[in-house]
Design an enzyme around this catalytic site. Structure first.
Site, PDB file in Angstrom:
ATOM      1  N   GLN A  30      -4.589  -1.452   9.513  1.00 27.16           N
ATOM      2  CA  GLN A  30      -4.578  -2.784   8.910  1.00 27.16           C
ATOM      3  C   GLN A  30      -5.215  -3.799   9.866  1.00 27.16           C
ATOM      4  O   GLN A  30      -4.891  -3.831  11.053  1.00 27.16           O
ATOM      5  CB  GLN A  30      -3.133  -3.189   8.565  1.00 27.16           C
ATOM      6  N   ASP A  83     -11.065   3.039   4.231  1.00 26.92           N
ATOM      7  CA  ASP A  83     -11.488   1.639   4.142  1.00 26.92           C
ATOM      8  C   ASP A  83     -13.003   1.511   4.031  1.00 26.92           C
ATOM      9  O   ASP A  83     -13.512   0.450   3.689  1.00 26.92           O
ATOM     10  CB  ASP A  83     -11.041   0.874   5.396  1.00 26.92           C
ATOM     11  N   LYS A 125       0.840  -1.202   0.000  1.00 25.82           N
ATOM     12  CA  LYS A 125       0.000   0.000   0.000  1.00 25.82           C
ATOM     13  C   LYS A 125       0.878   1.256   0.000  1.00 25.82           C
ATOM     14  O   LYS A 125       0.608   2.221  -0.728  1.00 25.82           O
ATOM     15  CB  LYS A 125      -0.943  -0.001   1.213  1.00 25.82           C
TER      16      LYS A 125
HETATM   17  N1  GUN Z   1      -7.204  -6.721   6.080  1.00 24.79           N
HETATM   18  C1  GUN Z   1      -7.632  -7.436   5.013  1.00 24.79           C
HETATM   19  N2  GUN Z   1      -8.229  -6.639   4.120  1.00 24.79           N
HETATM   20  C2  GUN Z   1      -8.174  -5.386   4.615  1.00 24.79           C
HETATM   21  C3  GUN Z   1      -8.616  -4.119   4.135  1.00 24.79           C
HETATM   22  O1  GUN Z   1      -9.208  -3.974   3.065  1.00 24.79           O
HETATM   23  N3  GUN Z   1      -8.365  -3.067   4.948  1.00 24.79           N
HETATM   24  C4  GUN Z   1      -7.738  -3.195   6.140  1.00 24.79           C
HETATM   25  N4  GUN Z   1      -7.560  -2.114   6.870  1.00 24.79           N
HETATM   26  N5  GUN Z   1      -7.321  -4.352   6.616  1.00 24.79           N
HETATM   27  C5  GUN Z   1      -7.538  -5.436   5.854  1.00 24.79           C
END
Ligand code: GUN
Length: 297
Positions: A102, A125, A58
């Site tokens: 995350q 998100d 990311k």
């Molecule tokens: N863990 C797995 N997928 C995601 C996501 O799309 N966002 C976040 N913050 N954590 C995740």
């Protein structure tokens, strides 16, 4: 392979994501000329290897398009209070337009409380209850990245959504539920008939065989087999599972929730793992960050 069957078109998520990133890079440059520099804060608590690799990807993607990224890597022993204090600080930081925590978080941390602490305008998100509620009533602004990725892949591949029967396997808050809501919207990118299957569904294959579009998002390796797929269906594989592979330097390889080799002989289109939904999810995170920056201005 049956002599008369045709192998599915492989949907190239990497290529489509690169095209979107090119557009985002141009948009970021244009915003910079007006004095707006989109910024994304990424918080990782602990050292889960998969989470580390996602967060790293990311941040690298932010760099590629010119979005500022603020890296917060905290030890697994971080307390709820410390994490909440960091989020409060980022909520007030005008250089930060998006905040991503995350998941999963260590078990001593209350995930719901953390998500609710994020300013809904910075919730790239789309997990905050305000944003979830807006999505459900058709007023969504910041939509969750993985479901957005699935919809964008379908649209880019000219798959008709209107009136299509989409069967989603998996009801998580990250993928299954928000995707069902997006596809139900009265909108060009919706208007589908949606079925959601999950671990307590009596016979999943009865439903999956009805699907024009089948989305696998349950998180179990190679579980959707060829006999569960209607010939000609479009199959989107959201699963990312690490399975041991002593032949590789890393010791593992990634497989999806779909038995790719068998299902590609039945489906008309299919996404690979890796290289399908994953890269698009990151592109959608960048898009959400730019969107959040523009409406915070
Ligand atoms: N863990 C797995 N997928 C995601 C996501 O799309 N966002 C976040 N913050 N954590 C995740």
């Amino acid at each position: 392979m049956h002599p008369l069957s045709m192998s599915a078109k492989i949907i190239d998520g990497r290529h489509i994501a690169e095209q979107i990133k090119t557009r985002i890079r141009a948009k970021v440059q244009q915003l910079a000329e007006t004095g707006l520099n989109p910024g994304l804060a990424v918080i990782l608590v602990g050292e889960d290897p998969a989470s580390i690799s996602y967060v790293t990807a990311k941040q690298k993607a932010c760099q590629e398009v010119g979005i500022r990224s603020f890296d917060h890597r905290l030890p697994a022993s971080t307390t709820q209070k410390q994490l909440m204090a960091l989020i409060a600080e980022l909520n007030h930081n005008h250089q930060v337009h998006g905040i991503l925590v995350q998941l999963p978080l260590p078990s001593h941390i209350d995930t719901h409380a953390v998500i609710e602490a994020i300013d809904p305008n910075k919730d790239v998100d789309g997990f905050h209850p305000i944003n979830v509620g807006r999505l459900v009533i058709g007023q969504g602004r910041l939509l969750p990245c993985t479901p957005r990725a699935v919809v964008e892949l379908l649209i880019s591949s000219q798959v008709e959504l209107e009136g299509a029967h989409v069967v989603i396997v998996g009801r998580s808050n990250i993928v299954g539920r928000p995707l069902a809501n997006m596809l139900l919207q009265k909108a060009k990118t919706g208007n589908a008939t949606v079925t959601v299957c999950h671990s307590r569904t009596k016979d999943i294959s009865v439903h999956t065989r009805q699907a024009d579009i089948l989305v696998a998002a349950m998180g179990s390796p190679n579980t959707i087999t060829a006999d569960m797929v209607r010939p000609g269906a479009v199959v989107i594989d959201v699963g990312v599972n690490r399975i041991p592979d002593p032949g590789r330097k890393s010791g593992y390889r990634l497989v999806g929730d779909v038995d790719f080799e068998a299902v590609k002989e039945v489906a008309s289109m299919i996404t690979p793992v890796p290289g399908g939904v994953g890269p698009m999810t990151i592109a959608m995170l960048l898009a959400n960050t730019v969107l959040a920056a523009t409406f915070q201005q």
